[in-house]
Design a protein around this motif. Structure first.
Motif, short mmCIF file in Angstrom:
data_model
loop_
_atom_site.label_atom_id
_atom_site.label_comp_id
_atom_site.label_asym_id
_atom_site.label_seq_id
_atom_site.Cartn_x
_atom_site.Cartn_y
_atom_site.Cartn_z
N VAL A 60 -8.67 2.46 5.97
CA VAL A 60 -7.41 2.95 5.97
C VAL A 60 -6.61 1.92 4.60
O VAL A 60 -6.67 1.06 4.33
N CYS A 61 -5.79 2.96 4.00
CA CYS A 61 -5.18 2.55 2.64
C CYS A 61 -3.64 2.73 3.19
O CYS A 61 -3.14 3.81 3.34
N ALA A 62 -2.96 1.79 3.45
CA ALA A 62 -1.61 1.85 3.50
C ALA A 62 -0.55 1.40 2.50
O ALA A 62 -0.95 0.89 1.61
N GLN A 63 0.36 2.71 2.27
CA GLN A 63 1.20 2.51 1.06
C GLN A 63 2.68 2.55 1.63
O GLN A 63 2.92 3.48 2.48
N GLN A 64 3.34 1.89 1.14
CA GLN A 64 5.00 2.06 1.40
C GLN A 64 5.44 2.82 0.06
O GLN A 64 5.19 2.81 -1.09
#
Length: 163
Positions: free
Chosen positions: A91-95
């Motif tokens: 998972v790559c989480a980005q705001q």
């Protein structure tokens, strides 16, 4: 219109969204059931919130790009991955502000669980036009020929948002 401050306040105040949408589960497990190596399938979870859909997708072996405007929601997602022993490497989480978001990679499937409905109509339509460019070519599709899959609780083929 940036709605991130609203969702930041909402996610800071309470936890919610522990389970993925039943329709998403059915869609994913039907469309990708014959894929041998799901880690090669890249899925964008738009407005992922605390990550119910993202965690389901990662647990099923997909590579997930999870995007949300709330830092608290993304922190809950990260903690949920750890608590459920789901590999964080999938998972790559980005705001990000979805009204301006651009993904750096080509995507096989985009997931929208009631996120685009919170944007102004013009912003939602603009997002969908950008999203069509992000989808990998030559992927089977239901209603959007020659591109990847777009699963949306709002932007179904033939709707005002699918033009």
């Amino acid at each position: 219109m940036n709605i991130s401050p609203y969702w930041q306040k909402t996610h800071a105040a309470r936890a919610w969204g522990s389970w993925p949408c039943e329709h998403l589960v059915r869609f994913i497990l039907t469309q990708f059931r014959d894929v041998d190596d799901r880690s090669k399938i890249k899925i964008l979870d738009v407005g992922c919130g605390a990550g119910a859909s993202t965690m389901f997708l990662a647990q099923e072996g997909f590579s997930v790009l999870a995007v949300d405007g709330s830092a608290d929601a993304l922190e809950r997602l990260r903690q949920g991955l750890i608590d459920r022993s789901i590999p964080t490497s999938s998972v790559c989480a980005q705001q990000a502000d979805l009204t301006r978001y651009e993904t750096p990679i080509k995507i096989d499937c985009i997931v929208d669980i009631c996120t685009l409905q919170h944007l102004a109509d013009s912003d939602a339509k603009a997002f969908i036009q950008r999203a069509k460019r992000w989808l990998k070519p030559n992927t089977l599709n239901n209603g959007w020929p020659a591109t990847g899959w777009f699963f949306s609780m709002m932007a179904a083929p033939g709707s005002d948002f699918s033009d």
